[in-house]
Design a protein around this motif. Structure first.
Motif, PDB file in Angstrom:
ATOM      1  N   SER A   1       6.643  -0.190   1.853  1.00 37.45           N
ATOM      2  CA  SER A   1       8.087   0.006   1.987  1.00 37.45           C
ATOM      3  C   SER A   1       8.440   1.463   2.232  1.00 37.45           C
ATOM      4  O   SER A   1       7.601   2.369   2.142  1.00 37.45           O
ATOM      5  CB  SER A   1       8.796  -0.490   0.725  1.00 37.45           C
ATOM      6  N   PHE A   2       9.696   1.693   2.522  1.00 41.83           N
ATOM      7  CA  PHE A   2      10.260   3.036   2.664  1.00 41.83           C
ATOM      8  C   PHE A   2      10.282   3.702   1.290  1.00 41.83           C
ATOM      9  O   PHE A   2      10.680   3.087   0.306  1.00 41.83           O
ATOM     10  CB  PHE A   2      11.675   2.902   3.217  1.00 41.83           C
ATOM     11  N   GLY A   3       9.856   4.942   1.220  1.00 43.79           N
ATOM     12  CA  GLY A   3       9.920   5.659  -0.048  1.00 43.79           C
ATOM     13  C   GLY A   3       8.594   6.303  -0.417  1.00 43.79           C
ATOM     14  O   GLY A   3       7.673   6.404   0.399  1.00 43.79           O
ATOM     15  N   TRP A   4       8.506   6.738  -1.666  1.00 40.49           N
ATOM     16  CA  TRP A   4       7.303   7.437  -2.133  1.00 40.49           C
ATOM     17  C   TRP A   4       6.153   6.464  -2.324  1.00 40.49           C
ATOM     18  O   TRP A   4       6.317   5.358  -2.826  1.00 40.49           O
ATOM     19  CB  TRP A   4       7.604   8.154  -3.447  1.00 40.49           C
ATOM     20  N   ARG A   5       4.955   6.913  -1.920  1.00 39.22           N
ATOM     21  CA  ARG A   5       3.757   6.092  -2.075  1.00 39.22           C
ATOM     22  C   ARG A   5       2.533   7.003  -2.072  1.00 39.22           C
ATOM     23  O   ARG A   5       2.601   8.183  -1.697  1.00 39.22           O
ATOM     24  CB  ARG A   5       3.633   5.096  -0.920  1.00 39.22           C
ATOM     25  N   ASP A   6       1.406   6.452  -2.484  1.00 38.09           N
ATOM     26  CA  ASP A   6       0.123   7.129  -2.336  1.00 38.09           C
ATOM     27  C   ASP A   6      -0.400   6.813  -0.943  1.00 38.09           C
ATOM     28  O   ASP A   6      -0.593   5.627  -0.596  1.00 38.09           O
ATOM     29  CB  ASP A   6      -0.871   6.646  -3.403  1.00 38.09           C
ATOM     30  N   HIS A   7      -0.607   7.850  -0.135  1.00 37.29           N
ATOM     31  CA  HIS A   7      -1.020   7.633   1.248  1.00 37.29           C
ATOM     32  C   HIS A   7      -2.326   6.844   1.289  1.00 37.29           C
ATOM     33  O   HIS A   7      -3.287   7.176   0.573  1.00 37.29           O
ATOM     34  CB  HIS A   7      -1.187   8.968   1.967  1.00 37.29           C
ATOM     35  N   PRO A   8      -2.404   5.774   2.120  1.00 42.53           N
ATOM     36  CA  PRO A   8      -3.592   4.910   2.112  1.00 42.53           C
ATOM     37  C   PRO A   8      -4.862   5.601   2.584  1.00 42.53           C
ATOM     38  O   PRO A   8      -5.964   5.118   2.307  1.00 42.53           O
ATOM     39  CB  PRO A   8      -3.211   3.770   3.066  1.00 42.53           C
ATOM     40  N   ILE A   9      -4.741   6.731   3.291  1.00 41.13           N
ATOM     41  CA  ILE A   9      -5.936   7.426   3.790  1.00 41.13           C
ATOM     42  C   ILE A   9      -6.229   8.670   2.963  1.00 41.13           C
ATOM     43  O   ILE A   9      -7.344   8.871   2.480  1.00 41.13           O
ATOM     44  CB  ILE A   9      -5.775   7.786   5.279  1.00 41.13           C
ATOM     45  N   THR A  10      -5.214   9.509   2.773  1.00 41.57           N
ATOM     46  CA  THR A  10      -5.431  10.776   2.061  1.00 41.57           C
ATOM     47  C   THR A  10      -5.343  10.626   0.547  1.00 41.57           C
ATOM     48  O   THR A  10      -5.879  11.448  -0.195  1.00 41.57           O
ATOM     49  CB  THR A  10      -4.402  11.823   2.512  1.00 41.57           C
ATOM     50  N   GLY A  11      -4.627   9.585   0.085  1.00 43.11           N
ATOM     51  CA  GLY A  11      -4.439   9.392  -1.347  1.00 43.11           C
ATOM     52  C   GLY A  11      -3.364  10.277  -1.941  1.00 43.11           C
ATOM     53  O   GLY A  11      -3.033  10.157  -3.125  1.00 43.11           O
ATOM     54  N   LYS A  12      -2.786  11.177  -1.140  1.00 43.31           N
ATOM     55  CA  LYS A  12      -1.763  12.091  -1.649  1.00 43.31           C
ATOM     56  C   LYS A  12      -0.419  11.379  -1.786  1.00 43.31           C
ATOM     57  O   LYS A  12      -0.123  10.426  -1.063  1.00 43.31           O
ATOM     58  CB  LYS A  12      -1.607  13.285  -0.697  1.00 43.31           C
ATOM     59  N   ARG A  13       0.393  11.876  -2.745  1.00 43.48           N
ATOM     60  CA  ARG A  13       1.735  11.332  -2.944  1.00 43.48           C
ATOM     61  C   ARG A  13       2.624  11.821  -1.803  1.00 43.48           C
ATOM     62  O   ARG A  13       2.861  13.020  -1.652  1.00 43.48           O
ATOM     63  CB  ARG A  13       2.285  11.806  -4.279  1.00 43.48           C
ATOM     64  N   THR A  14       3.056  10.929  -0.956  1.00 46.16           N
ATOM     65  CA  THR A  14       3.856  11.301   0.212  1.00 46.16           C
ATOM     66  C   THR A  14       5.054  10.369   0.343  1.00 46.16           C
ATOM     67  O   THR A  14       5.089   9.292  -0.237  1.00 46.16           O
ATOM     68  CB  THR A  14       3.025  11.221   1.505  1.00 46.16           C
ATOM     69  N   PHE A  15       6.018  10.819   1.154  1.00 45.57           N
ATOM     70  CA  PHE A  15       7.216  10.004   1.396  1.00 45.57           C
ATOM     71  C   PHE A  15       7.023   9.233   2.692  1.00 45.57           C
ATOM     72  O   PHE A  15       6.840   9.821   3.764  1.00 45.57           O
ATOM     73  CB  PHE A  15       8.456  10.888   1.485  1.00 45.57           C
ATOM     74  N   HIS A  16       7.052   7.910   2.585  1.00 41.73           N
ATOM     75  CA  HIS A  16       6.880   7.038   3.748  1.00 41.73           C
ATOM     76  C   HIS A  16       8.235   6.858   4.422  1.00 41.73           C
ATOM     77  O   HIS A  16       9.151   6.280   3.832  1.00 41.73           O
ATOM     78  CB  HIS A  16       6.326   5.685   3.287  1.00 41.73           C
ATOM     79  N   GLU A  17       8.364   7.354   5.636  1.00 42.32           N
ATOM     80  CA  GLU A  17       9.670   7.420   6.304  1.00 42.32           C
ATOM     81  C   GLU A  17      10.037   6.139   7.040  1.00 42.32           C
ATOM     82  O   GLU A  17      11.067   6.099   7.730  1.00 42.32           O
ATOM     83  CB  GLU A  17       9.697   8.611   7.257  1.00 42.32           C
ATOM     84  N   GLY A  18       9.226   5.109   6.931  1.00 35.15           N
ATOM     85  CA  GLY A  18       9.544   3.826   7.561  1.00 35.15           C
ATOM     86  C   GLY A  18       9.032   2.685   6.712  1.00 35.15           C
ATOM     87  O   GLY A  18       8.795   2.834   5.506  1.00 35.15           O
ATOM     88  N   ILE A  19       8.889   1.514   7.348  1.00 35.17           N
ATOM     89  CA  ILE A  19       8.245   0.378   6.689  1.00 35.17           C
ATOM     90  C   ILE A  19       7.067  -0.062   7.543  1.00 35.17           C
ATOM     91  O   ILE A  19       7.063   0.108   8.758  1.00 35.17           O
ATOM     92  CB  ILE A  19       9.213  -0.808   6.479  1.00 35.17           C
ATOM     93  N   ASP A  20       6.046  -0.608   6.886  1.00 33.06           N
ATOM     94  CA  ASP A  20       4.903  -1.178   7.596  1.00 33.06           C
ATOM     95  C   ASP A  20       5.006  -2.691   7.523  1.00 33.06           C
ATOM     96  O   ASP A  20       5.192  -3.264   6.435  1.00 33.06           O
ATOM     97  CB  ASP A  20       3.579  -0.727   6.969  1.00 33.06           C
ATOM     98  N   ILE A  21       4.887  -3.348   8.684  1.00 31.58           N
ATOM     99  CA  ILE A  21       4.970  -4.806   8.763  1.00 31.58           C
ATOM    100  C   ILE A  21       3.606  -5.321   9.186  1.00 31.58           C
ATOM    101  O   ILE A  21       3.097  -4.973  10.262  1.00 31.58           O
ATOM    102  CB  ILE A  21       6.044  -5.250   9.775  1.00 31.58           C
ATOM    103  N   GLY A  22       2.989  -6.126   8.333  1.00 31.22           N
ATOM    104  CA  GLY A  22       1.669  -6.663   8.640  1.00 31.22           C
ATOM    105  C   GLY A  22       1.719  -7.704   9.743  1.00 31.22           C
ATOM    106  O   GLY A  22       2.540  -8.628   9.709  1.00 31.22           O
ATOM    107  N   ALA A  23       0.850  -7.565  10.742  1.00 34.76           N
ATOM    108  CA  ALA A  23       0.767  -8.511  11.859  1.00 34.76           C
ATOM    109  C   ALA A  23      -0.568  -8.306  12.553  1.00 34.76           C
ATOM    110  O   ALA A  23      -1.129  -7.200  12.528  1.00 34.76           O
ATOM    111  CB  ALA A  23       1.912  -8.295  12.842  1.00 34.76           C
ATOM    112  N   PRO A  24      -1.104  -9.334  13.191  1.00 27.95           N
ATOM    113  CA  PRO A  24      -2.405  -9.191  13.851  1.00 27.95           C
ATOM    114  C   PRO A  24      -2.315  -8.338  15.111  1.00 27.95           C
ATOM    115  O   PRO A  24      -1.250  -8.234  15.728  1.00 27.95           O
ATOM    116  CB  PRO A  24      -2.781 -10.636  14.194  1.00 27.95           C
ATOM    117  N   GLU A  25      -3.411  -7.716  15.467  1.00 27.23           N
ATOM    118  CA  GLU A  25      -3.426  -6.902  16.676  1.00 27.23           C
ATOM    119  C   GLU A  25      -3.075  -7.764  17.885  1.00 27.23           C
ATOM    120  O   GLU A  25      -3.556  -8.890  18.045  1.00 27.23           O
ATOM    121  CB  GLU A  25      -4.815  -6.280  16.875  1.00 27.23           C
TER     122      GLU A  25
END
Length: 595
Positions: free
Chosen positions: A466-490
């Motif tokens: 979701s939009f908001g603060w999260r632990d970055h899935p790659i770096t692990g750092k606490r960052t602000f996610h400026e959008g939303i991620d929607i799961g879907a197949p390639e």
């Protein structure tokens, strides 16, 4: 043929050629007339603003008489740029120096409306909490009230002149920015996403967002109130806090700025003198900022009403329009069209000639009468978009929009009311209204009515981040996610959520396809910029015009990504900066169609 006849024929021919040339020239420039008129309007506006500053300056004579400093208005000299850059740094510093979270733990639906202030119990000046250090309101309301470089410059410039100082010093700039800086108070809240899988399993994710609950600024002292709401999609539901209203704490929204001006410029207590000085400083500041932000945006991105759909309506206003529809029986899309025509969705829009104010441009004589009738405070609710919408809807209903067949020939049925509401009088009022006012409202209303918002990944509604603060899935750092991620197949289809113009289509990092957004697209309409990231394919190019629902690309796993998904951002263009500021996309997608 004698000489006189030759002269007459030549004159006649010359006039004809002149008319033909004028017609051809007009035909050539006609498509660009809106832009030309905007440039002319802004030019004269800036002249008027500068003249307003001079007219309010104290008189000087003798040894104190000097030329005022107007750095950065018309010429972009190196010294002017250096001056502006210093202001930018000061604003960046002081806009976040008093940003506080009033609660330690994020609240959920079970907590009600706690951590919200009232006019007799404000958070400012004593309350502190966890320091935030950023402008993080998910609705972007803090960014609308942040201190801008032009405001600091105008206040500093006037101070230099009023107190007969020889130059603008760095110390004076710093003091002015510090004195005028905003105070922002937030509450931590939850966005709860529940997804039901095909097997019947339910997965719930919670993200943390910050919601502005109070702002003490030179534009006013405001408090913000929310309610919990759940929106349902195909396999998902999202529960979040929705903005319901904005209330002033002080009857005079300019009290803080006027008090500062009085003390710094050593003015008397006459209200008219303070108002004049405040108006001069404020409008000069708007003029300075318009040159570097608003003017550039208008000239470089001249959309001028071309790309209208529901997606462009400020998302916090739509629930208020819909609430007014339930109360007064006028469709929300019609009310939104009136607001767009009257104010371009600006709750602080003011007609200097008539005094009409707000989203619905209510006349100053009508506002206190109808505001009280509907239970609002004429002073404290003056900038409240909900009260403005309600008063406008009530007036339209009382003027005659009571028995309209909104599924029939509603346009002609609304003409007389719109003529009166729009101030058209006289024998030809109806026709003038039809041509200059009503036809535009009807056009906007139709676009808002049928030009709905579309979910960008048809058939796939699972929000994986979701939009908001999260632990970055790659770096692990606490960052602000400026959008939303929607799961879907390639390869899954990506469509445009809005109507608009493609402003970019390509690689974020051409030399490294594993960085940034990867393959991405940006589209902008009148109020927002939409970003579609991590794509596997792009089917549009920069400059293309798209409609709601047009296929623009395919879901991918490019850029800084761990699995196939769509990263979707929405940025508010009116919130400042070349590409705007991020707002929660779910606010725009609340009522999106998913097919």
């Amino acid at each position: 043929m004698n000489t006189d006849q030759l002269e007459k024929e030549a004159l006649k021919y010359g006039k004809g050629l002149g008319k033909l040339t004028f017609r051809l020239l007009f035909k050539l420039i006609k498509p660009f007339l809106p832009i030309i008129l905007i440039i002319i309007l802004i030019f004269f506006m800036l002249l008027a603003l500068i003249a307003g500053v001079y007219s309010a300056f104290p008189n000087t004579s003798g040894d104190n008489k000097k030329s005022p400093i107007l750095a950065g208005v018309f010429e972009d000299k190196a010294k002017d740029k250096e001056l502006r850059d210093r202001y930018y740094k000061l604003c960046d510093k002081y806009n976040v120096i008093d940003t506080w979270a009033v609660n330690d733990d994020p609240i959920g639906p079970e907590d009600g409306s706690i951590y919200e202030a009232s006019s007799d119990r404000p958070f400012y000046p004593g309350t502190k909490g966890e320091y935030v250090g950023e402008l993080v309101d998910s609705n972007g309301q803090d960014k609308r009230l942040k201190l801008l470089w032009g405001q600091v410059h105008a206040a500093t410039l006037y101070n230099t002149y009023a107190n007969s100082l020889s130059q603008i010093t760095a110390q004076l700039q710093e003091k002015t920015a510090k004195d005028l800086h905003p105070y922002f108070y937030y509450k931590k809240s939850k966005v709860i996403t529940t997804t039901t899988e095909d097997e019947g399993n339910t997965e719930t994710t919670v993200s943390i967002v910050y919601l502005l609950v109070e702002a003490y600024t030179i534009q006013g002292h405001y408090q913000y109130h929310y309610r919990w709401k759940t929106y349902h999609y195909e396999k998902s539901s999202v529960t979040l806090e929705e903005l319901t209203d904005i209330k002033q704490v002080l009857p005079n929204r300019w009290q803080r700025l006027e008090n500062w001006i009085k003390d710094e410029y050593k003015l008397n207590d006459k209200p008219e003198d303070l108002a004049l000085a405040r108006t001069a400083v404020w409008e000069a500041g708007q003029g300075f900022d318009a040159r570097t932000e608003w003017l550039n945006w208008l000239l470089n991105n001249h959309l001028s009403g071309q790309y209208i759909s529901q997606a462009m309506i400020p998302p916090e206003l739509i629930p208020m329009f819909k609430e007014a529809e339930e109360k007064f029986g006028i469709p929300w899309w019609f009310l939104a069209a009136v607001a767009y025509k009257e104010s371009s969705f600006n709750p602080q829009a003011e007609n200097k000639a008539t005094g009409c104010y707000g989203l619905m441009q209510i006349a100053p004589d009508n506002w206190p009468v109808y505001a009280r009738r509907l239970g609002f405070d004429p002073d404290l609710d003056k900038d409240n978009p909900r009260s403005q919408i309600f008063v406008g809807a009530y007036m339209l209903k009382e003027m005659g929009l009571k028995n309209i067949n909104w599924n029939g020939e509603w346009k002609e049925q609304t003409l007389d009311v719109l003529a009166f509401y729009g101030g058209f009088r006289g024998k030809d009022a109806r026709e003038r209204c039809r041509e200059e006012y009503a036809s535009k409202i009807w056009e906007f209303a139709e676009m808002f009515r049928v030009g709905g918002v579309r979910w960008p990944t048809p058939g796939y509604t699972t929000i994986t981040s979701s939009f908001g603060w999260r632990d970055h899935p790659i770096t692990g750092k606490r960052t602000f996610h400026e959008g939303i991620d929607i799961g879907a197949p390639e390869g899954a289809t990506v469509i445009s959520a809005s109507k608009g113009q493609v402003t970019f289509a390509g690689w974020d990092k051409p030399n490294n396809h594993k960085k940034g957004y990867g393959l991405y697209i940006t589209i902008r309409d009148e109020n927002h910029l939409y970003l579609y990231g991590h794509l596997s394919a792009i089917y549009v190019k920069t400059g293309d015009q798209v409609n709601v629902g047009d296929i623009i690309g395919a879901v991918g796993n490019t850029g800084s990504s761990t699995a196939a998904h769509l990263h979707f951002e929405v940025r508010g263009l009116s919130l400042g900066g070349g590409s705007g500021q991020p707002i929660d996309p779910l606010l725009v997608l609340r009522n999106a169609e998913n097919n």
